[in-house]
Design an enzyme around this catalytic site. Structure first.
Site, PDB file in Angstrom:
ATOM      1  N   CYS A  34       0.833  -1.212   0.000  1.00  0.00           N
ATOM      2  CA  CYS A  34       0.000   0.000   0.000  1.00  0.00           C
ATOM      3  C   CYS A  34       0.867   1.262   0.000  1.00  0.00           C
ATOM      4  CB  CYS A  34      -0.913  -0.056   1.228  1.00  0.00           C
ATOM      5  SG  CYS A  34      -1.781   1.477   1.593  1.00  0.00           S
ATOM      6  N   CYS A  37       0.091   3.806   2.695  1.00  0.00           N
ATOM      7  CA  CYS A  37       0.537   3.280   3.998  1.00  0.00           C
ATOM      8  C   CYS A  37       2.020   3.576   4.194  1.00  0.00           C
ATOM      9  CB  CYS A  37       0.311   1.771   4.089  1.00  0.00           C
ATOM     10  SG  CYS A  37      -1.408   1.260   3.957  1.00  0.00           S
TER      11      CYS A  37
END
Length: 109
Positions: A34, A37
């Site tokens: 991600c 993230c």
């Protein structure tokens, strides 16, 4: 992918780490693939250092620990959940800046 003051939470230890804590606990639900993230990681680590002693901060990899993510209905990542007294008191989904994280935390620390 965690800083010096950032813990790593797992399904197995989640209840122990989060519910039996005298201070609020910020949990970053993330995954290695991600991008947002990874973008949030330095912010989470900085907050963990700045609030050391007043706040417990940890990351939970949703790919390796799906049961906890499902339990809290985490559908998008990154998701930040702030626990106080065993309950979720704040939640943010998506990458946010440090000032936004601090606004989320300040009423609770």
């Amino acid at each position: 992918m965690a800083g010096l003051n950032t813990l790593t939470f797992t399904d197995a230890g989640f209840d122990q780490e989060v519910f039996r804590c005298d201070v609020p606990v910020l949990v970053d639900f993330w995954a290695a693939w991600c991008g947002p993230c990874r973008q949030m990681a330095p912010t989470v680590d900085a907050v963990a250092s700045e609030y050391a002693g007043k706040l417990k901060v940890g990351k939970l990899d949703v790919d390796a620990n799906g049961a906890t993510a499902m339990r809290y209905n985490v559908r998008g990542i990154p998701t930040l959940l702030l626990f106080k007294g065993g309950s979720v008191v704040e939640q943010r989904v998506g990458a946010i800046g440090k000032s936004e994280v601090q606004k989320m935390l300040e009423p609770h620390v």
